[in-house]
Each structure stands twice: as structure tokens, then as C-alpha cells.
Write an enzyme that holds these catalytic residues in place. Sequence first.
Site, PDB file in Angstrom:
ATOM      1  N   SER A  38       2.999  -1.604  -6.331  1.00 10.78           N
ATOM      2  CA  SER A  38       2.037  -0.681  -5.720  1.00 10.78           C
ATOM      3  C   SER A  38       1.479   0.335  -6.314  1.00 10.78           C
ATOM      4  O   SER A  38       1.910   1.370  -6.753  1.00 10.78           O
ATOM      5  CB  SER A  38       3.543   0.349  -4.868  1.00 10.78           C
ATOM      6  OG  SER A  38       3.406   0.648  -3.757  1.00 10.78           O
ATOM      7  N   GLY A  59       0.974  -0.680  -0.040  1.00 14.96           N
ATOM      8  CA  GLY A  59       0.176   0.188  -0.162  1.00 14.96           C
ATOM      9  C   GLY A  59       0.615   1.082   0.325  1.00 14.96           C
ATOM     10  O   GLY A  59       0.207   2.641   0.133  1.00 14.96           O
ATOM     11  N   ASP A  60       2.003   1.056  -0.448  1.00 17.87           N
ATOM     12  CA  ASP A  60       3.193   1.893  -0.313  1.00 17.87           C
ATOM     13  C   ASP A  60       4.589   1.705  -1.037  1.00 17.87           C
ATOM     14  O   ASP A  60       4.131   0.793  -1.689  1.00 17.87           O
ATOM     15  CB  ASP A  60       3.364   2.894   0.898  1.00 17.87           C
ATOM     16  CG  ASP A  60       3.696   4.600   1.587  1.00 17.87           C
ATOM     17  OD1 ASP A  60       4.438   4.590   0.698  1.00 17.87           O
ATOM     18  OD2 ASP A  60       3.169   4.902   2.101  1.00 17.87           O
ATOM     19  N   ASP A  61       5.371   2.401  -0.679  1.00 17.03           N
ATOM     20  CA  ASP A  61       6.907   2.037  -1.688  1.00 17.03           C
ATOM     21  C   ASP A  61       7.086   0.553  -0.888  1.00 17.03           C
ATOM     22  O   ASP A  61       6.829   0.103  -0.387  1.00 17.03           O
ATOM     23  CB  ASP A  61       7.663   3.300  -0.485  1.00 17.03           C
ATOM     24  CG  ASP A  61       7.044   4.226  -1.548  1.00 17.03           C
ATOM     25  OD1 ASP A  61       6.664   4.655  -2.194  1.00 17.03           O
ATOM     26  OD2 ASP A  61       7.407   4.902  -0.784  1.00 17.03           O
TER      27      ASP A  61
END
Length: 511
Positions: free
Chosen positions: A328, A295-297
Amino acid sequence: MAIINMYAKCTNSYVVGFICTILLLRSVAECREVNGVLENLEYPAISCRKHSASLIDFGGVGDGKTSNTKAFQYAIGNLSHYGSDGGALLVVPPGKWLTGSFNLTSHFTLFLHRDTIILASQDESEWPELSVLPSYGRGRDAPDGRFSSLIFGTNLTDVVVTGYNGTIDGQGSYWWDKFHKGELKLTRPYMIEIMFSDHIQISNLTLINSPSWFVHPIYSSDIIIQGLTIAAPTDSPNTDGIDPDVCFILYISVFNYYYTLTILVENSTTNYSFSFSLTDSCTNTRIEDCNIVSGDDCIAVKSGWDEYGIKFGMPSQHIVIRRLTCVSPDSAMIALGSEMSGGIQDVRAENLTAIDTESAVRIKTAVGRGGYVKDIFVKGMNLNNMKYVFWITGSYGSHADNDFDPKALPDISGINYRDVIADYCNYTAKLEGIPNDPFTGICISNMSITNSDMKKLQWNCTDVEGVSSNVSPVPCELLSQKEEKKFDCPFPDEKLPIESVMLKTCSFKSV
């Protein structure tokens, strides 16, 4: 199939196919069962152990309901006595092992069987409170403190967390919900965090649903991270995959003893003490053969936040990333920053694949960060369905507080990309420097990109300087085109010492 169902929101065929592939093709060591006795279980590690024990020996119950926090603490506390006698290995057998936070010890291996699932407790009383990190000056979710990570260690040497692709489930939905509702009084826990330590291996595991970042080595050196499958829903908040943070080398070659340094942080009552072996051959971080849905990097290299990172003054450097696959949709495959105030230098990334990802390698910084990002080398990217291929941001806000120095400008230079194939991208590049602080030495070569809509502005470049060669579509004027037909952006030929570290074949017997 359970993992596929868990990410039903990711309906794109690329994502589903990617997850199916990494689950089916995971190659792990096999063991032989004879009359109920598993003999000669082998696994690769930086160090083998003379002693071994099972969590069951210390009262562990793998029913998915009974808390094993005290069992883990008791087991590791007892096994720590073998540190000077060949070290110890703790086996977590097949089963579901509910636990809160527990601390590792030196000369120690935590081993998860294939059908092992460690479940993170959602009872906050099983998560000790820690002080904020000195290079951050505050917690990320809440300013005053943070919860300890599920698996935590500090002032350690020679630690291995590995297995036969056993699973650690952070059960993060509890924490994500509190984050979205603004109910957090402390910063969410990470899944695995190792601090002020050296000679660390994290490998051959499946990590899912972390409350926040998954793997966070910080203030440490000599780190190998390999063979991880990391997955969280693509709308989960701040679930970075791997975040190497202030990973550095001490070039001191006088004695072979331990030195203790106390860091005093302004406006903080916390003293951090840590020890390093002072030798003449230290290396940094190797990340390889990892598959991440985030959900992020997927990977974010960091080194401290604004005035706190500047004061702490320790960079992240000499980092190798290779054979990474990332999904992502809202973040980067590899991010450099945004907390980069201690400096980031000599990052080498190659053989990278990103699918349905916002950007490939993104640099995030801003006025007030200070520090630097330089000598970045990226070679061999295969990208599909991206928003941006190249994205460098000089206006990424999100400051720790209002006390940052507006005169602290970042130095972004020596950024090299080569051998890139990208299909179905919205934009080729957004390269945004800072007025009166241009980002220099950007080099892009041997790149072919097909765009979903060629009517859009493909290159948006401001306050940057650099060169390009054999790039399609034609780059912006600020990246002057080299006339040489065989010009390539540089990539170091010499290997870092961490790349030559060979894992041993270790074994143990278990019932």
C-alpha cells in the site's frame, strides 16, 4: 496474468513479484471429478450445513451479462427456512454471475467454486439505500446515506462466506470515477459488510476492485477472516482491505436468549435493532493468512467517528492479526483509527510483511476524537521499501462535521513494538502526540532499520513518552533507552478464546 495486467501501474518489481507469488502459491482444497459429477467437496468452516443447493436451481445465469440479483435474493430467501434444520449452503458454480446487492441469512454458507466470478453490478438501481451508521453519524462520501454493500447481512448468527478461492469483482472503477468527480449523492458500497451479528467466517476468496472498503464487520463479535487475497489498484480511493469496526464482547452470563436493543441517534429518524446471544463465552476477531494490495490501509481497526462514536460508546477490542502481507504505497499495513472514538484496545499483531508501503502500524487520531487506543502489541515485522516504520499521528483531521467536542482528547497508551527488520526506509519514525495530551507507554525493542538516506532526520518525536532497547538507528530522547541487554517489549502469552476456535471439515456434493 489478467490480475497482473490490471495493476500495470504498480511497476515496482516487489509489487509484481508479490502478486505473482500469492497467485501461484494459493493453497486451496481440491475436488474429484468423476463422469461430470463432483463428489465430496470438502471445505473448512465454523459450521457444516445439512442442506445444499446451486444458484442455478433458482434461475441463476452465469453469462456475465444477465442480472442475478433476484436469483440470489430468491435462493437465500428460500434457503433461510432451513435455519432451524441444520442450515443451508448455496453453491455459486463456475461462471460469471452479475449481481447487485443481496442479503445473507443466519445458519447459512455462501460457497464460490474455483472458477466462479461474482461481478458487482454498476447499475445503481440494484443497490438499495441504507441509513448512515449510528457510530459515524453520516456517510463518508456523502452525508445523507449510503448504498448497501454487495454482500450484506444484519442481525445474523452463524454465517460463512467461503469457497475454493473463487473471485468477487466489485467493478469499482465506476464508483471511483464518480468519487473523483464529486458526483456521489450517497456513500459508495462496500464489498462485504456484516452488522450486529456473531459467529462469522469469511475465508478462501479472491476479492478485487471494491467500490470502497472490502470487508467491514461492524457491531459484531466472534469473527474469523482468513485466507483472503485482496487487490485493488494502488491509486484507487478508500479501498481498505479489512476494517474491523466496533467488534466487542458482551460479558453477560445469566440466560441464553436474545435481547433487542434500539439505538436512537440524535438528529436521525433511524432506529437500529439488533440481537445478541447472551452467553458467558464470547470472543472477537481473528484475521490471518491474508495478502492485500490496496489503495488505502490494508487493515484498519475502527470504532466510530468523533461525537457519534463517543455517544455510541462501543470499542473494538480483542483482535488478533497474524501472517499478513501488504502492499500500500500511500497508506498503512495496519491502521488504528482514524475513527477510534469508541476506543480500540487489545490488538495483537504478529508475523507481518509490508512491501512498498507508506507505514507499518499507524495510529491516526486528533483533538475531538476522544476515545482511546491502548494495549497494542506488535511482534515480528519484516518491512521493505517503506516511507515510515513507525507513525503515530495526533493531528489527523477529517471530522464528521463541525459539532465535535474540542475538549475530547484521545488516550494513546501502551503501544508495544518488538522484533522489527526494515530495509530501505525513508524515515524511522514520526511520533506526533498532542500538546498537553502526550501519548504514553510507547515501547520499541529489538529493531534494525536500514535507511535510504541517513542524512534525513530519522526520528521526529513530539509529545510522546516511552522506552526503547536494542534499537538502530538510535531513537529520540523521548524514548529513553533501557540498559538491560535482554529487555523486550511485552506481548501477551495467554491466548484469546478466538485463537482456539477450530474449523470443521465440511462436505457437500454438487454436479
